[in-house]
Motif scaffolding. Structure first.
Motif, PDB file in Angstrom:
ATOM      1  N   ILE A 278       0.838  -1.114   0.128  1.00  0.00           N
ATOM      2  CA  ILE A 278      -0.030  -0.012  -0.031  1.00  0.00           C
ATOM      3  C   ILE A 278       0.889   1.237  -0.127  1.00  0.00           C
ATOM      4  O   ILE A 278       0.695   2.148  -0.661  1.00  0.00           O
TER       5      ILE A 278
ATOM      6  N   TYR B  80      -0.235   3.437  -3.296  1.00  0.00           N
ATOM      7  CA  TYR B  80      -1.129   4.197  -2.714  1.00  0.00           C
ATOM      8  C   TYR B  80      -0.708   5.548  -2.488  1.00  0.00           C
ATOM      9  O   TYR B  80       0.141   5.639  -1.560  1.00  0.00           O
TER      10      TYR B  80
ATOM     11  N   ALA C  64      -7.235   1.612  -0.444  1.00  0.00           N
ATOM     12  CA  ALA C  64      -5.871   1.155  -1.167  1.00  0.00           C
ATOM     13  C   ALA C  64      -6.954   0.018  -2.196  1.00  0.00           C
ATOM     14  O   ALA C  64      -6.298  -0.020  -3.183  1.00  0.00           O
TER      15      ALA C  64
END
Length: 141
Positions: A96, A100, A137
């Motif tokens: 993540i 993200y 995410a």
């Protein structure tokens, strides 16, 4: 456990529930059976379309502690229970953080303004933000 409705666009996720499922004390296999049933029942009864679970991660150097091993066992129970009812995806904090936005997960977790913009509906506890981050995410993955 965070139950949320995820919109098709980039709008805020709707928090339906934020709860803690505890492993019962006593015989671990029996406690895992209860947790498995609780998770599978929740997914089925609430019409959950998909589940995202925090993936296991290696914690620094050295041997795994008993806490890490027990956490992995519980994660496996939840993965199996949820997978018996719907598609399941495991996401790690490291992935993540790389895929993200431009910050690390822990920075998003600590950012009150981020959560005010990214969530609506029910109350999301600060301790549940990391779980909700998995949902945010996964939507963009």
């Amino acid at each position: 456990m965070v139950d949320a409705t995820i919109p098709d666009d980039d709008g805020p996720i709707l928090i339906n529930a934020d709860d803690t499922w505890r492993v019962q004390k006593g015989d671990r296999p029996a406690a895992y059976n209860v947790l498995h049933q609780q998770c599978a029942d929740y997914v089925r009864e609430n019409g959950i379309d998909s589940v995202v679970v925090k993936a296991s991660a290696v914690a620094g150097k050295g041997s795994a502690t008993l806490g890490f091993l027990l956490s992995a066992e519980v994660r496996g129970v939840v993965l199996a229970a949820a997978a018996s009812q719907c598609p399941v995806k495991a996401l790690s904090k490291a992935v993540i953080s790389k895929t993200y936005g431009d910050r690390k997960v822990d920075e998003y977790v600590a950012d009150d303004a981020f959560w005010a913009a990214q969530t609506t509906g029910g109350n999301l506890r600060k301790l549940s933000r990391e779980a909700a981050m998995l949902l945010i995410a996964a939507r963009n993955a």
